[in-house]
Design a protein around this motif. Structure first.
Motif, short mmCIF file in Angstrom:
data_model
loop_
_atom_site.label_atom_id
_atom_site.label_comp_id
_atom_site.label_asym_id
_atom_site.label_seq_id
_atom_site.Cartn_x
_atom_site.Cartn_y
_atom_site.Cartn_z
N LEU A 48 0.88 -1.17 0.00
CA LEU A 48 0.00 0.00 0.00
C LEU A 48 0.92 1.22 0.00
O LEU A 48 1.69 1.43 0.94
N THR A 49 0.84 2.02 -1.05
CA THR A 49 1.73 3.17 -1.16
C THR A 49 1.25 4.32 -0.28
O THR A 49 0.10 4.33 0.18
N GLU A 52 -1.74 5.90 -1.93
CA GLU A 52 -2.97 5.11 -1.74
C GLU A 52 -3.52 5.29 -0.34
O GLU A 52 -4.74 5.41 -0.16
N ARG A 53 -2.65 5.32 0.65
CA ARG A 53 -3.13 5.50 2.03
C ARG A 53 -3.73 6.89 2.22
O ARG A 53 -4.75 7.05 2.89
N TYR A 56 -7.14 6.84 0.75
CA TYR A 56 -7.88 5.65 1.18
C TYR A 56 -9.39 5.89 1.29
O TYR A 56 -10.19 5.08 0.87
N ASP A 61 -12.30 7.48 -6.08
CA ASP A 61 -10.95 7.61 -6.63
C ASP A 61 -9.96 6.64 -6.00
O ASP A 61 -8.94 6.31 -6.61
N ASN A 62 -10.25 6.16 -4.80
CA ASN A 62 -9.32 5.28 -4.10
C ASN A 62 -9.09 3.95 -4.82
O ASN A 62 -8.08 3.30 -4.59
N GLU A 64 -8.60 3.48 -8.08
CA GLU A 64 -7.87 3.59 -9.35
C GLU A 64 -6.62 2.70 -9.44
O GLU A 64 -6.43 2.01 -10.43
N PRO A 65 -5.76 2.66 -8.42
CA PRO A 65 -4.56 1.83 -8.55
C PRO A 65 -4.84 0.33 -8.65
O PRO A 65 -3.99 -0.42 -9.12
N ARG A 67 -8.07 -0.94 -9.79
CA ARG A 67 -9.39 -1.01 -10.42
C ARG A 67 -9.70 -2.40 -10.98
O ARG A 67 -10.79 -2.93 -10.77
N ARG A 100 -5.12 -3.48 -0.07
CA ARG A 100 -5.23 -2.60 -1.22
C ARG A 100 -6.56 -2.68 -1.96
O ARG A 100 -6.95 -1.73 -2.65
N LEU A 103 -11.36 -1.97 0.07
CA LEU A 103 -11.32 -0.54 0.38
C LEU A 103 -12.69 0.01 0.78
O LEU A 103 -13.72 -0.61 0.48
#
Length: 193
Positions: A48-49, A52-53, A56, A61-62, A64-65, A67, A100, A103
């Motif tokens: 979890l970058t 991204e955090r 979160y 939009d959270n 997207e990484p 999807r 990840r 969510l």
């Protein structure tokens, strides 16, 4: 039924790999549509970058990484997890998948500070796993993976969904006969999915 199989083991000759292959074959033979998600083969990044955090709680939009994984999870009607228990927990790649992909807006919503599950599409969950140590050793440390499946994951899916946990303990002392017995138990569960 559309079934997402989440598989997490890096060795293609492992007992878990044999279980995974059998799970997918049995489900397909029974006419299920199987989405076979081999996290290692797909090179899933469990980290979890920071970005991204920070995003979160920014629904939608959270996602997207991750999807594509969210879409696969949302399409599933059943979920089968196949993984080893390492150090009384999930392999890091599977834990990272939960961190990840499960969510806000995907597996739950926050409404006035309270968590509301949102994976109503999943009506059945089966976890298939193996432990190096005995059931007693796992029990003495609280058996976290079993509790996470029966309590946390159960709370994320459709209310009243069937949740099963099939564990082969004492792999360090296993025999071909004990492994065959467990394979037969898992095969029966897949045949009746």
């Amino acid at each position: 039924m559309r079934i997402l199989v989440l598989y997490a083991h890096p060795v293609e000759t492992s007992f878990n790999a044999a279980l995974h292959t059998m799970i997918v074959e049995r489900l397909k033979a029974k006419g299920h549509e199987v989405d076979d998600c081999d996290l290692y083969a797909e090179d899933f990044d469990p980290r979890l970058t920071r970005a991204e955090r920070m995003a979160y709680h920014d629904v939608p939009d959270n996602i997207e990484p991750v999807r594509s994984y969210v879409e696969r999870l949302r399409k599933a009607e059943g979920l089968v997890l196949c993984f080893p228990v390492w150090n009384y927990g999930y392999p890091a790649i599977l834990k990272g998948f939960f961190d990840r992909v499960f969510l806000p807006g995907v597996s739950f919503r926050l409404i006035e500070g309270k968590v509301k599950p949102t994976l109503d599409n999943i009506r059945k969950v089966v976890a298939v796993t193996s432990y190096g140590g005995s059931r007693l050793r796992a029990f003495l440390v609280g058996d976290p993976p079993r509790k996470l499946i029966h309590r946390l994951l159960r709370a994320s899916v459709k209310r009243g969904a069937s949740v099963s946990y099939l564990a082969n303990y004492s792999m360090n002392l296993s025999t071909p006969q004990s492994r065959d017995r467990f394979m037969a138990k898992v095969a029966h569960k897949m045949d009746t999915f």
